[in-house]
Each structure stands twice: as C-alpha cells, then as structure tokens.
Design a protein around this motif. Structure first.
Motif, PDB file in Angstrom:
ATOM      1  N   LYS A 194       0.906  -1.385  -0.116  1.00  0.00           N
ATOM      2  CA  LYS A 194       0.087  -0.011  -0.069  1.00  0.00           C
ATOM      3  C   LYS A 194       0.787   1.378  -0.154  1.00  0.00           C
ATOM      4  CE  LYS A 194      -4.055  -1.946   2.180  1.00  0.00           C
ATOM      5  NZ  LYS A 194      -4.634  -1.904   3.700  1.00  0.00           N
ATOM      6  N   ILE A 195       1.874   1.128   0.986  1.00  0.00           N
ATOM      7  CA  ILE A 195       2.851   2.304   0.945  1.00  0.00           C
ATOM      8  C   ILE A 195       3.650   2.620  -0.419  1.00  0.00           C
ATOM      9  CG2 ILE A 195       5.080   3.294   2.012  1.00  0.00           C
ATOM     10  CD1 ILE A 195       4.201   1.835   4.262  1.00  0.00           C
ATOM     11  N   GLN A 196       3.895   1.574  -1.170  1.00  0.00           N
ATOM     12  CA  GLN A 196       4.353   1.802  -2.652  1.00  0.00           C
ATOM     13  C   GLN A 196       3.410   2.285  -3.692  1.00  0.00           C
ATOM     14  OE1 GLN A 196       5.864  -2.412  -3.024  1.00  0.00           O
ATOM     15  NE2 GLN A 196       7.942  -1.776  -2.442  1.00  0.00           N
ATOM     16  N   HIS A 197       2.398   1.814  -3.548  1.00  0.00           N
ATOM     17  CA  HIS A 197       1.338   2.403  -4.364  1.00  0.00           C
ATOM     18  C   HIS A 197       0.931   3.861  -3.947  1.00  0.00           C
ATOM     19  CE1 HIS A 197      -2.242   2.288  -7.024  1.00  0.00           C
ATOM     20  NE2 HIS A 197      -3.022   2.866  -5.739  1.00  0.00           N
ATOM     21  N   ARG A 198       0.802   4.383  -2.691  1.00  0.00           N
ATOM     22  CA  ARG A 198       0.953   5.548  -2.471  1.00  0.00           C
ATOM     23  C   ARG A 198       1.848   6.479  -3.138  1.00  0.00           C
ATOM     24  NH1 ARG A 198      -2.101   8.807   1.185  1.00  0.00           N
ATOM     25  NH2 ARG A 198      -1.106  10.633   2.154  1.00  0.00           N
ATOM     26  N   ILE A 199       3.109   6.143  -2.792  1.00  0.00           N
ATOM     27  CA  ILE A 199       4.246   6.716  -3.362  1.00  0.00           C
ATOM     28  C   ILE A 199       3.873   6.897  -4.866  1.00  0.00           C
ATOM     29  CG2 ILE A 199       6.637   6.830  -3.834  1.00  0.00           C
ATOM     30  CD1 ILE A 199       6.952   5.439  -0.824  1.00  0.00           C
ATOM     31  N   LEU A 200       3.769   6.021  -5.612  1.00  0.00           N
ATOM     32  CA  LEU A 200       3.663   5.919  -7.009  1.00  0.00           C
ATOM     33  C   LEU A 200       2.655   6.932  -7.393  1.00  0.00           C
ATOM     34  CD1 LEU A 200       4.740   4.219  -9.242  1.00  0.00           C
ATOM     35  CD2 LEU A 200       2.514   2.953  -9.346  1.00  0.00           C
TER      36      LEU A 200
ATOM     37  N   GLN B 216       1.589   9.594  -5.835  1.00  0.00           N
ATOM     38  CA  GLN B 216       2.176  11.033  -5.354  1.00  0.00           C
ATOM     39  C   GLN B 216       3.337  11.393  -6.176  1.00  0.00           C
ATOM     40  OE1 GLN B 216       3.114  10.118  -1.231  1.00  0.00           O
ATOM     41  NE2 GLN B 216       1.218  11.181  -0.619  1.00  0.00           N
ATOM     42  N   GLU B 217       4.071  10.444  -6.681  1.00  0.00           N
ATOM     43  CA  GLU B 217       5.159  10.857  -7.624  1.00  0.00           C
ATOM     44  C   GLU B 217       4.703  11.421  -9.057  1.00  0.00           C
ATOM     45  OE1 GLU B 217       9.128  11.541  -9.128  1.00  0.00           O
ATOM     46  OE2 GLU B 217       8.376  11.428  -7.017  1.00  0.00           O
ATOM     47  N   ALA B 218       3.764  10.640  -9.622  1.00  0.00           N
ATOM     48  CA  ALA B 218       3.034  10.788 -10.704  1.00  0.00           C
ATOM     49  C   ALA B 218       2.357  12.477 -10.668  1.00  0.00           C
ATOM     50  CB  ALA B 218       2.101  10.078 -10.865  1.00  0.00           C
ATOM     51  N   ALA B 219       1.759  12.579  -9.304  1.00  0.00           N
ATOM     52  CA  ALA B 219       1.255  14.077  -9.324  1.00  0.00           C
ATOM     53  C   ALA B 219       2.414  15.084  -9.272  1.00  0.00           C
ATOM     54  CB  ALA B 219       0.551  13.929  -8.030  1.00  0.00           C
ATOM     55  N   ASN B 220       3.539  14.909  -8.614  1.00  0.00           N
ATOM     56  CA  ASN B 220       4.596  15.524  -8.863  1.00  0.00           C
ATOM     57  C   ASN B 220       5.018  16.068 -10.222  1.00  0.00           C
ATOM     58  OD1 ASN B 220       4.445  15.669  -6.174  1.00  0.00           O
ATOM     59  ND2 ASN B 220       6.070  14.317  -5.549  1.00  0.00           N
ATOM     60  N   ARG B 221       5.076  14.644 -11.029  1.00  0.00           N
ATOM     61  CA  ARG B 221       5.653  14.968 -12.229  1.00  0.00           C
ATOM     62  C   ARG B 221       4.743  15.915 -13.204  1.00  0.00           C
ATOM     63  NH1 ARG B 221       8.883  10.695 -13.892  1.00  0.00           N
ATOM     64  NH2 ARG B 221      10.285   9.932 -12.037  1.00  0.00           N
ATOM     65  N   ILE B 222       3.539  15.700 -12.953  1.00  0.00           N
ATOM     66  CA  ILE B 222       2.583  16.160 -13.774  1.00  0.00           C
ATOM     67  C   ILE B 222       2.408  17.727 -13.389  1.00  0.00           C
ATOM     68  CG2 ILE B 222       0.167  16.430 -14.525  1.00  0.00           C
ATOM     69  CD1 ILE B 222      -0.285  13.516 -13.770  1.00  0.00           C
ATOM     70  N   ARG B 223       2.443  18.051 -12.070  1.00  0.00           N
ATOM     71  CA  ARG B 223       2.605  19.209 -11.592  1.00  0.00           C
ATOM     72  C   ARG B 223       3.759  20.007 -12.278  1.00  0.00           C
ATOM     73  NH1 ARG B 223       3.117  18.092  -6.550  1.00  0.00           N
ATOM     74  NH2 ARG B 223       0.946  17.725  -6.016  1.00  0.00           N
ATOM     75  N   GLU B 224       4.919  19.497 -12.368  1.00  0.00           N
ATOM     76  CA  GLU B 224       6.206  20.163 -12.744  1.00  0.00           C
ATOM     77  C   GLU B 224       5.843  20.472 -14.491  1.00  0.00           C
ATOM     78  OE1 GLU B 224       9.435  17.417 -12.081  1.00  0.00           O
ATOM     79  OE2 GLU B 224       9.636  17.963  -9.862  1.00  0.00           O
ATOM     80  N   LEU B 225       5.313  19.554 -14.898  1.00  0.00           N
ATOM     81  CA  LEU B 225       5.173  19.795 -16.618  1.00  0.00           C
ATOM     82  C   LEU B 225       4.000  21.118 -16.689  1.00  0.00           C
ATOM     83  CD1 LEU B 225       4.423  16.194 -17.630  1.00  0.00           C
ATOM     84  CD2 LEU B 225       6.530  17.567 -18.162  1.00  0.00           C
ATOM     85  N   ILE B 226       3.068  21.240 -15.650  1.00  0.00           N
ATOM     86  CA  ILE B 226       2.219  22.353 -15.842  1.00  0.00           C
ATOM     87  C   ILE B 226       3.140  23.519 -15.499  1.00  0.00           C
ATOM     88  CG2 ILE B 226       0.186  23.403 -14.933  1.00  0.00           C
ATOM     89  CD1 ILE B 226      -0.869  20.624 -14.366  1.00  0.00           C
ATOM     90  N   GLU B 227       3.768  23.438 -14.287  1.00  0.00           N
ATOM     91  CA  GLU B 227       4.484  24.831 -13.855  1.00  0.00           C
ATOM     92  C   GLU B 227       5.581  25.200 -15.032  1.00  0.00           C
ATOM     93  OE1 GLU B 227       6.288  23.759 -10.135  1.00  0.00           O
ATOM     94  OE2 GLU B 227       4.092  23.452  -9.195  1.00  0.00           O
ATOM     95  N   HIS B 228       6.260  24.234 -15.848  1.00  0.00           N
ATOM     96  CA  HIS B 228       7.271  24.682 -16.555  1.00  0.00           C
ATOM     97  C   HIS B 228       6.729  24.876 -17.919  1.00  0.00           C
ATOM     98  CE1 HIS B 228      10.302  22.223 -13.784  1.00  0.00           C
ATOM     99  NE2 HIS B 228       9.857  23.695 -13.327  1.00  0.00           N
ATOM    100  N   GLY B 229       5.410  25.078 -18.074  1.00  0.00           N
ATOM    101  CA  GLY B 229       4.780  25.126 -19.337  1.00  0.00           C
ATOM    102  C   GLY B 229       4.730  23.943 -20.365  1.00  0.00           C
ATOM    103  N   ALA B 230       5.232  22.648 -20.010  1.00  0.00           N
ATOM    104  CA  ALA B 230       5.067  21.801 -21.001  1.00  0.00           C
ATOM    105  C   ALA B 230       3.637  21.186 -21.205  1.00  0.00           C
ATOM    106  CB  ALA B 230       5.812  20.511 -20.488  1.00  0.00           C
ATOM    107  N   LEU B 231       2.864  21.166 -20.099  1.00  0.00           N
ATOM    108  CA  LEU B 231       1.443  21.131 -20.173  1.00  0.00           C
ATOM    109  C   LEU B 231       0.998  22.524 -20.118  1.00  0.00           C
ATOM    110  CD1 LEU B 231       0.800  17.902 -18.334  1.00  0.00           C
ATOM    111  CD2 LEU B 231       0.447  18.145 -20.798  1.00  0.00           C
ATOM    112  N   ILE B 232       0.132  23.072 -21.061  1.00  0.00           N
ATOM    113  CA  ILE B 232      -0.341  24.680 -21.073  1.00  0.00           C
ATOM    114  C   ILE B 232      -1.897  24.474 -20.555  1.00  0.00           C
ATOM    115  CG2 ILE B 232       1.526  25.154 -22.725  1.00  0.00           C
ATOM    116  CD1 ILE B 232      -0.842  25.463 -25.159  1.00  0.00           C
ATOM    117  N   ALA B 233      -2.447  25.681 -20.263  1.00  0.00           N
ATOM    118  CA  ALA B 233      -3.900  25.767 -19.755  1.00  0.00           C
ATOM    119  C   ALA B 233      -4.821  25.545 -20.930  1.00  0.00           C
ATOM    120  CB  ALA B 233      -3.846  27.173 -19.450  1.00  0.00           C
ATOM    121  N   GLY B 234      -5.510  24.569 -20.666  1.00  0.00           N
ATOM    122  CA  GLY B 234      -6.817  24.393 -21.456  1.00  0.00           C
ATOM    123  C   GLY B 234      -6.138  22.948 -22.221  1.00  0.00           C
TER     124      GLY B 234
END
Length: 228
Positions: A12-18, A20-38
């Motif tokens: 369960k802990i490994q799944h939770r980390i997985l 969360q890590e995915a959320a962190n990666r997508i968040r970075e893509l949005i913040e850096h403009g790799a994924l744009i608004a809309g």
C-alpha cells in the motif's frame, strides 16, 4: 496466496508513493509550461512516459484537481485548468490576507535565530537587487516570506497558503519589472525588517497584506484568460 500483514502494508505504501510521484511529475510539467492551460491530458502518453498504469495516474489527476491545476470533464477526460485574471487577482488577495495574519502571529513567536536568518536573506536580496539579478532576487524574496510564514507556528495557515501558491505557480514573473516597482518592493522589505525587529505584528501584517497584492503588476499573464 495470503501475504503477511507487513508485506500488505508495504504494498500500500509503494502504491501511495507511485501516485504521489506521478502528481509531482505532472505538476512540474504544468509549472514549466510543458502542459499548457486548456490542454487535454493524454492518459496514454503519460502512462507510457512515467511507466505506470492508469490507476495511479488517475489518482494523481484527482490530487491535482483538488489543487486547482487540473479539471476532470465528464466523459471527456482531464485537461489543464485555465486561469482567469479574476482567479489570479482573488488568489493573490487571499494569499495576502494569509501573509498578513502570518506576520501578526510571527512577531509573537519569532526567535532571535529566525530573525538573524531573515536579516541574512534580506542582505542577500539587496545584493541581487543592486546587481539586477532578478531570478536570484526572487528566490531570496521567496525564502524571506517562507521564513515569516513558518515563524507564525500555524500549520493550518501554512497548508492553506501552500495550496493556493500551487494554483498560480505556473505564472512567471516578467523580466521587465519597472525600476519604480522594484524599488517599492525593496522598500517594503526594509519596512518588514524594522517591524520584525520591533516585533510589531500589527505593522508587519499591514505591510504584508499590501505587498503581495502589488506583485500582480509584475507577473507574466500570458495564457491567463480575461473573460471580459
């Protein structure tokens, strides 16, 4: 096969980390403009990019939805949320109120060591200002505000502030800041130091409430929608 309780817990802990890590990666893509608004978010592409299944990816998207970075559309998947000018202004208003409260309470709890750290960051910030090193200036500036927030000893306030900050992190400060704006921001920080030195929470709170609201004039609003 029945797994021992300890191994079940680890799974369960490994799944939770997985996710969360995915959320962190997508968040970075949005913040850096790799994924744009809309932009529509391709689950297939992200699963392949991250090497994960759809289950943790969808959990990650739910996390980002709660942060206001992603919108999940019925039967249409997910997309990067759009920021309106009103969203940005209202977010800065609330963050300014939270910083004001943090300043008031920080003056009751601030230690000499914490004050010395803020003064050191302030000196660094002034050096960056004099050399017109904008990015380094903003980093020292960010750390000063973070120190004041932490000194408030209010975990709920800090959590609310960080959640709101995530919403507008994709907005970048423009490199074309006017000398007058920059000078006013530095003067505000000089006044913050004096209020902290005197442990004058009322004064510091008032400075912080006005200070953040002024920053709307120094951000790059490219990609921000003005519905009017």
């Amino acid at each position: 096969m029945t797994l021992p309780a300890q191994e079940k817990s680890l799974d369960k802990i490994q799944h939770r980390i997985l996710y969360q890590e995915a959320a962190n990666r997508i968040r970075e893509l949005i913040e850096h403009g790799a994924l744009i608004a809309g932009e529509k978010i391709s689950e297939k592409q992200l699963c392949e990019k991250f090497g994960i299944s759809r289950t943790p990816l969808r959990e990650a998207l739910k996390v980002l939805t709660s942060e206001g970075l992603v919108e999940i559309l019925p039967n249409r998947g997910a997309r990067v949320s759009r920021l309106t000018l009103s969203d940005v202004e209202h977010t800065y208003d609330v963050m300014g109120a939270l910083e004001g409260l943090a300043g008031e309470t920080a003056c009751r709890h601030l230690t000499d060591e914490e004050f010395a750290r803020i003064c050191d960051l302030h000196r660094q910030m002034l050096g960056h200002y004099q050399r017109k090193e904008l990015q380094a200036y903003f980093e020292a500036n960010r750390q000063i505000h973070e120190c004041i927030l932490l000194a408030s000893r209010n975990a709920i306030l800090l959590e609310m502030y960080n959640n709101l900050s995530q919403r507008i992190k994709r907005i970048r400060y423009t490199m074309e800041m006017s000398d007058a704006f920059w000078r006013k921001a530095v003067n505000d920080h000089e006044e913050m130091i004096e209020a902290l030195r005197a442990r004058d929470g009322k004064r510091l709170g008032a400075i912080l409430r006005g200070h953040l609201g002024q920053k709307i004039g120094a951000v790059n609003l490219a990609g921000v929608v003005n519905p009017d």
